[in-house]
Design a protein around this motif. Structure first.
Motif, short mmCIF file in Angstrom:
data_model
loop_
_atom_site.label_atom_id
_atom_site.label_comp_id
_atom_site.label_asym_id
_atom_site.label_seq_id
_atom_site.Cartn_x
_atom_site.Cartn_y
_atom_site.Cartn_z
N LYS A 141 -11.74 13.18 0.33
CA LYS A 141 -12.06 12.46 0.19
C LYS A 141 -11.47 10.72 -0.14
O LYS A 141 -11.31 10.33 -1.02
N THR A 142 -11.07 10.72 0.96
CA THR A 142 -9.82 9.24 0.97
C THR A 142 -9.99 9.15 2.54
O THR A 142 -10.06 8.66 3.82
N VAL A 143 -9.63 7.22 2.18
CA VAL A 143 -9.85 6.21 3.65
C VAL A 143 -8.68 6.05 3.54
O VAL A 143 -7.42 5.85 1.94
N TYR A 144 -7.86 5.68 4.48
CA TYR A 144 -6.98 5.16 5.05
C TYR A 144 -6.29 3.57 5.83
O TYR A 144 -7.70 3.58 6.72
N LEU A 145 -5.99 3.01 5.90
CA LEU A 145 -5.88 2.10 6.22
C LEU A 145 -4.10 1.72 6.74
O LEU A 145 -3.37 1.76 5.67
N GLN A 146 -4.15 1.80 8.37
CA GLN A 146 -2.75 1.42 8.76
C GLN A 146 -2.84 -0.56 9.64
O GLN A 146 -3.07 -0.04 10.19
N MET A 147 -1.86 -0.63 8.37
CA MET A 147 -1.18 -1.93 8.93
C MET A 147 -0.30 -2.31 9.66
O MET A 147 1.13 -1.47 9.15
N ASN A 148 0.02 -2.36 11.01
CA ASN A 148 0.91 -2.75 11.36
C ASN A 148 0.93 -4.63 12.04
O ASN A 148 -0.37 -4.65 12.22
N SER A 149 2.53 -4.86 12.43
CA SER A 149 2.55 -5.73 12.91
C SER A 149 2.00 -6.92 11.90
O SER A 149 1.06 -7.65 12.45
N LEU A 150 2.39 -6.94 11.19
CA LEU A 150 1.54 -7.47 9.85
C LEU A 150 1.84 -9.13 9.64
O LEU A 150 3.15 -9.20 10.15
N LYS A 151 1.05 -9.60 9.07
CA LYS A 151 1.54 -11.33 9.50
C LYS A 151 1.33 -12.27 7.93
O LYS A 151 0.80 -11.49 7.20
N PRO A 152 2.11 -12.95 7.49
CA PRO A 152 1.72 -13.44 6.43
C PRO A 152 -0.19 -14.04 6.09
O PRO A 152 -0.02 -14.02 4.94
N GLU A 153 -0.26 -14.43 6.95
CA GLU A 153 -1.77 -14.61 6.51
C GLU A 153 -2.54 -13.33 6.27
O GLU A 153 -3.92 -13.33 5.70
N ASP A 154 -1.86 -12.01 6.39
CA ASP A 154 -2.28 -10.86 5.77
C ASP A 154 -2.64 -10.30 4.56
O ASP A 154 -2.82 -9.51 3.97
N THR A 155 -1.50 -11.52 3.69
CA THR A 155 -1.85 -11.56 2.72
C THR A 155 -2.67 -11.38 1.51
O THR A 155 -3.28 -13.07 1.73
N ALA A 156 -2.88 -10.32 1.12
CA ALA A 156 -3.90 -10.90 0.19
C ALA A 156 -4.15 -9.23 -0.64
O ALA A 156 -3.37 -8.18 -0.48
N VAL A 157 -5.44 -9.54 -1.36
CA VAL A 157 -5.61 -8.41 -2.71
C VAL A 157 -6.53 -7.40 -1.33
O VAL A 157 -7.80 -7.50 -1.26
N TYR A 158 -6.09 -6.28 -1.13
CA TYR A 158 -7.24 -5.12 -0.46
C TYR A 158 -8.04 -4.19 -1.62
O TYR A 158 -7.54 -3.94 -3.04
#
Length: 123
Positions: A76-93
């Motif tokens: 019962k789990t969802v994942y988010l693999q985030m690669n090549s992160l950019k400063p504009e990805d900064t946020a509360v998820y």
């Protein structure tokens, strides 16, 4: 009774990777779509990615090719693999899940939200 608990956020340098997890627990009969949203300071919350119960996925244009959403129904789990992160990805998820808590066909799923996890990408 239903809770979505997120983990995996943190501080990472640009170009790095993070893997977010969101586990659902409590009184759950079934889970339909699951997704990830994010909200940066001064901006509206936006959909990042969604995965249906059948495994179909959709992504915001800004993250296509860099992020991958997946789910483990047994956990019962969802994942988010985030690669090549950019400063504009900064946020509360925030993770989101459409959940039925009863087997009754006439009862629609209800959206549940995680508490949010901070992702900060430095230059």
């Amino acid at each position: 009774q239903v809770q979505l608990v997120e983990s995996g956020g943190g501080l990472v340098q640009a170009g790095g990777s993070l893997r977010l997890s969101c586990a659902a627990s409590g009184r759950i009969f079934s889970i339909n779509a699951m997704g990830w949203y994010r909200q940066a300071p001064g901006k509206q919350r936006e959909l990042v990615a969604v995965v249906t119960s059948g495994g179909s996925t959709n992504y915001a244009d800004a993250v296509k090719g860099r992020f991958t959403i997946s789910r483990d129904n047994a956990k019962k789990t969802v994942y988010l693999q985030m690669n090549s992160l950019k400063p504009e990805d900064t946020a509360v998820y925030y993770c989101n899940a459409a959940i039925k808590t009863t087997p009754y066909t006439w009862v629609d799923e209800v959206d549940y939200w995680g508490q949010g996890t901070q992702v900060t990408v430095s230059s």
